[in-house]
Scaffold this active site. Structure first.
Site, PDB file in Angstrom:
ATOM      1  N   ASP A  37       7.236  29.475 -16.028  1.00 26.53           N
ATOM      2  CA  ASP A  37       5.663  29.120 -16.015  1.00 26.53           C
ATOM      3  C   ASP A  37       5.427  27.856 -16.456  1.00 26.53           C
ATOM      4  OD1 ASP A  37       4.875  31.336 -14.458  1.00 26.53           O
ATOM      5  OD2 ASP A  37       4.973  32.582 -15.954  1.00 26.53           O
ATOM      6  N   ASP A  81       5.417  34.053  -7.549  1.00 26.65           N
ATOM      7  CA  ASP A  81       4.623  33.078  -8.452  1.00 26.65           C
ATOM      8  C   ASP A  81       5.449  31.530  -8.609  1.00 26.65           C
ATOM      9  OD1 ASP A  81       4.557  35.827  -8.894  1.00 26.65           O
ATOM     10  OD2 ASP A  81       3.347  35.650 -10.586  1.00 26.65           O
TER      11      ASP A  81
END
Ligand code: GLY
Length: 375
Positions: free
Chosen positions: A89, A151
């Site tokens: 991330d 993601d």
């Protein structure tokens, strides 16, 4: 520019100025009793609030917003000194802080931070499986060495940016390899997606596909589909690999077909059909992300398709504004009601979520003719 788009932007500006006073350089994630609950800067959502501040700053040039966004960015610096504190991330987190800051202001410290984040992300690449490892162990005995999640596609733009910025193709090539792995292992024939695929970290073979944040392994988590629409479109933007464009279109059609006339999506498009309403939570954040993806997708296709995607993206944002926006409630810090964070863990159900808010702001600013994308 339509009246509703101008009204939506005014609403965004008003809330952002109020939230800037209340939240300051914190890291909001989800709303409880009208107020954002703050997380540690280490949580994957850290970039979204500064991202909102930067998007509003782009138009208003309000210095107080810039200062808060830069304070958030500085508070994240300790993470870049410890590889065990960061995961894939890095892309979400430093695109909406340092890349955004650098693109807008030319801040050289931000450029260095973003390049460091890109290098740390690149170092997570597994050469046997051609994938970027998602997470570090959450608990002492976890083996997450081969975990990849949908993601991840939104974490690739910082790598594409790093190649453009430095002229070094390594970042872009590696991002494209990861995107190809995701394309061939996550996108199903019908255009829905798997959320999580586990690879053998030594051989690179697929070991297992799992439900992840979806209802089950064969369900269709709507936010995952939205990440796919936007993520594959962004990979096409930078690589011009037409397979990425086709993947984005395939998932976009699945997503649009599964809206079934609703104003905003359910959190999973393939829930049990036993008549039970206990699973039927909305996820406005999936709608906001998909809308941004569709608006960008419309730029890369032929005339008639372009109209289809642009209209659907705009419509989705309009419905979110009319049905979910917290207009008229100045106490409420969230912008969009009806987000669902993690149904399977029963966390953050039917509440405003900072990433839903961010993509809503991004989408409305694009409709209001802002050209800059941070991704
Ligand atoms: N895993 C990030 C998300 O909830 O979309």
């Amino acid at each position: 520019m339509n009246q509703w788009q101008q009204d939506a932007w005014k609403f965004i500006e008003q809330k952002t100025y109020i939230n800037n006073e209340r939240i300051g350089a914190g890291f909001p994630h989800s709303v409880k009793n009208k107020h954002y609950v703050l997380e540690s800067p280490q949580w994957w959502t850290a970039g979204f609030w500064p991202g909102i501040l930067w998007r509003v700053y782009l138009k208003s040039k309000n210095e107080s917003l810039r200062i808060t966004a830069e304070n958030c960015e500085e508070k994240m610096d300790y993470l870049l000194n410890d590889v065990e504190l960061v995961d894939h991330d890095l892309g979400f987190m430093w695109t909406l802080t340092s890349v955004a800051n650098y693109k807008i202001t030319g801040n050289s410290k931000s450029r260095k931070r973003a390049l460091l984040a890109a290098n740390l992300l690149m170092a997570r690449f597994n050469v046997k499986g051609n994938f970027i490892r998602a997470w570090n162990p959450w608990n002492k005995d976890d083996d997450n060495r081969g975990v990849v999640i949908m993601d991840s596609m939104m974490n690739l733009p910082i790598l594409y940016w790093a190649s453009e910025e430095t002229g070094d193709p390594r970042f872009r090539n590696l991002a494209e390899e990861h995107a190809k792995t995701v394309l061939s292992n996550f996108v199903r024939e019908d255009g829905s997606i798997y959320h999580t695929v586990i690879f053998d970290p030594e051989t690179g073979e697929v070991v297992e596909k799992t439900g992840g944040q979806g209802f089950d392994v064969n369900s269709a988590w709507s936010r995952g589909c939205a990440w796919a629409i936007y993520g594959f479109t962004l990979s096409y933007k930078y690589t011009k690999n037409v397979e990425m464009l086709n993947a984005a279109k395939k998932v976009a059609h699945y997503f649009m077909a599964n809206m079934q006339g609703k104003k905003y999506p359910l959190w999973d498009f393939r829930l049990p059909e036993d008549g039970s309403i206990k699973y039927r939570y909305p996820d406005s954040s999936a709608g906001a992300i998909a809308a941004c993806g569709l608006l960008l997708l419309s730029k890369y296709v032929s005339e008639f398709e372009a109209e289809l995607y642009a209209d659907e993206g705009e419509n989705m944002l309009k419905n979110l504004y009319l049905e979910c926006a917290t207009t008229g409630d100045l106490e409420e810090e969230g912008l969009l009601k009806h987000g669902t964070g993690h149904f399977m863990q029963q966390k953050n159900l039917d509440v405003p979520l900072i990433y839903g808010d961010y993509f809503f702001v991004e989408g409305i600013s694009i409709l209001n003719n802002e050209k800059m994308l941070f991704w």
